[in-house]
Each structure stands twice: as C-alpha cells, then as structure tokens.
Scaffold this motif. Sequence first.
Motif, short mmCIF file in Angstrom:
data_model
loop_
_atom_site.label_atom_id
_atom_site.label_comp_id
_atom_site.label_asym_id
_atom_site.label_seq_id
_atom_site.Cartn_x
_atom_site.Cartn_y
_atom_site.Cartn_z
N CYS A 176 -4.43 8.29 -9.80
CA CYS A 176 -5.70 7.75 -10.26
C CYS A 176 -6.10 8.47 -11.54
O CYS A 176 -6.13 9.71 -11.57
N ARG A 210 -3.24 2.66 -5.07
CA ARG A 210 -2.58 1.67 -4.23
C ARG A 210 -2.97 0.28 -4.70
O ARG A 210 -4.00 0.10 -5.35
N ASP A 266 0.81 -1.21 0.00
CA ASP A 266 0.00 0.00 0.00
C ASP A 266 0.85 1.27 0.00
O ASP A 266 0.43 2.28 -0.52
N TRP A 268 -5.37 -2.88 -8.39
CA TRP A 268 -4.90 -1.54 -8.11
C TRP A 268 -6.14 -0.67 -8.09
O TRP A 268 -7.03 -0.83 -8.93
N LYS A 311 -10.76 1.26 -10.37
CA LYS A 311 -9.94 0.09 -10.01
C LYS A 311 -9.51 -0.63 -11.28
O LYS A 311 -10.18 -0.57 -12.31
N THR A 359 -4.22 -3.33 -3.65
CA THR A 359 -4.89 -4.04 -2.56
C THR A 359 -5.20 -5.44 -3.06
O THR A 359 -6.03 -5.60 -3.95
N GLN A 376 -5.86 11.21 -7.32
CA GLN A 376 -5.31 10.79 -6.03
C GLN A 376 -4.39 9.58 -6.23
O GLN A 376 -4.44 8.93 -7.27
N CYS A 383 -7.98 3.36 -6.60
CA CYS A 383 -7.80 4.69 -6.05
C CYS A 383 -7.75 4.60 -4.53
O CYS A 383 -8.53 3.87 -3.92
N SER A 384 -6.84 5.34 -3.94
CA SER A 384 -6.68 5.32 -2.48
C SER A 384 -7.89 5.92 -1.77
O SER A 384 -8.05 5.73 -0.56
N THR A 385 -8.76 6.63 -2.49
CA THR A 385 -9.95 7.20 -1.87
C THR A 385 -11.07 6.18 -1.73
O THR A 385 -12.04 6.43 -1.02
#
Length: 171
Positions: A78, A86, A71, A92, A116, A88, A83, A94-96
């Motif tokens: 993005c 990351r 992470d 992959w 994503k 997960t 943003q 958006c971290s939001t």
Amino acid sequence: TEGERLTDVVEPRLKDVLLTARMEQALSDVEHGKRGPSEVMDMFHREALRIPADATANLKADAVTRTTNTDAQEWGDCPRCGQPVRKTGRMWQCSTNKTEKTKDGKWATTAGCGWKMFARIAGKTITDQTARRLLAGQSVTLKGFTSKSGKKFDAAIRIDKERGTAFDFDR
C-alpha cells in the motif's frame, strides 16, 4: 458494489452533462412549442434502446475477471501505509480497509488507511498487469482515456497516496 459495476459498463456519453443539457433543452423546446412531444419522446426512446447494447459491449470489452484466489495474490505494498494491497471486485485496496453499509445505503470505510485504486479511470479499464506495474512504483502510459467532455486522450498514470491514481503529465 453493484452500483459501481453498473457505472463501469455505462457508456461514457450517458454520464456526460452535455447529454443531460440536450435532454433538458429538448423538454424546454416542447414546453415552448418549438418541438412536438412525440418527436422528443422518440428521441428519448431511441437513446434508451441503445443502453443495453452499449452496456453489453462495454462489459465484454472492459470485463475484469474475478478469481477465487484474487485476494491471496501479491499485488504490492500500500502506498499509504505499506501493508499488502489486495484486489476486491473491480478495485485494488489496502488489506487493512474495512467497510460497512451506512443507514443511507452507502458504503463507508470504518477501519484501515483507506487507500484504493479503481479499475476504471476516465473511461479506461486498468488491467491486472498495469496495476502491478503501478504498485511497483512505475508510471504507465495508456491510450484511450475519455475526458469529461468526451474527448479521447493518452496519458501516463502513477500511484497517488491520496487519490489512488493520478495523471502524470510530467512524463
């Protein structure tokens, strides 16, 4: 999720509608006396016995490793909102993005822009290196995609703001 990981390792032929049609036809043949029940059961049994070996082979060939600091790695911006992206699990995003499990057991995005990119596209695993190139705005040509009909093909892919990735046939 575990379900997504399972579909990632399942042999593409098992997800093909033609397999379902062949199985339905075999059952219909039994119903109409064209085949014996034991013959069809043997066919289904042989097919079922192949599943664990196929899954193991696909898992070894397509494993996407998880690291504890995934992470924290820089993947890029993005494409939808700018943003940080990351990784997960096997995607992959958006971290939001925030997700919650719904009453029916599915996961739904409850916050964030929702962008994503999954690690498997048409039977092909996207590597970390390829993900970085895509997120840097490059179109990447890869070999070994599998169409829904089971045919292999090569194609370029690119980031798509709406769907994560898209085939880039203009290339």
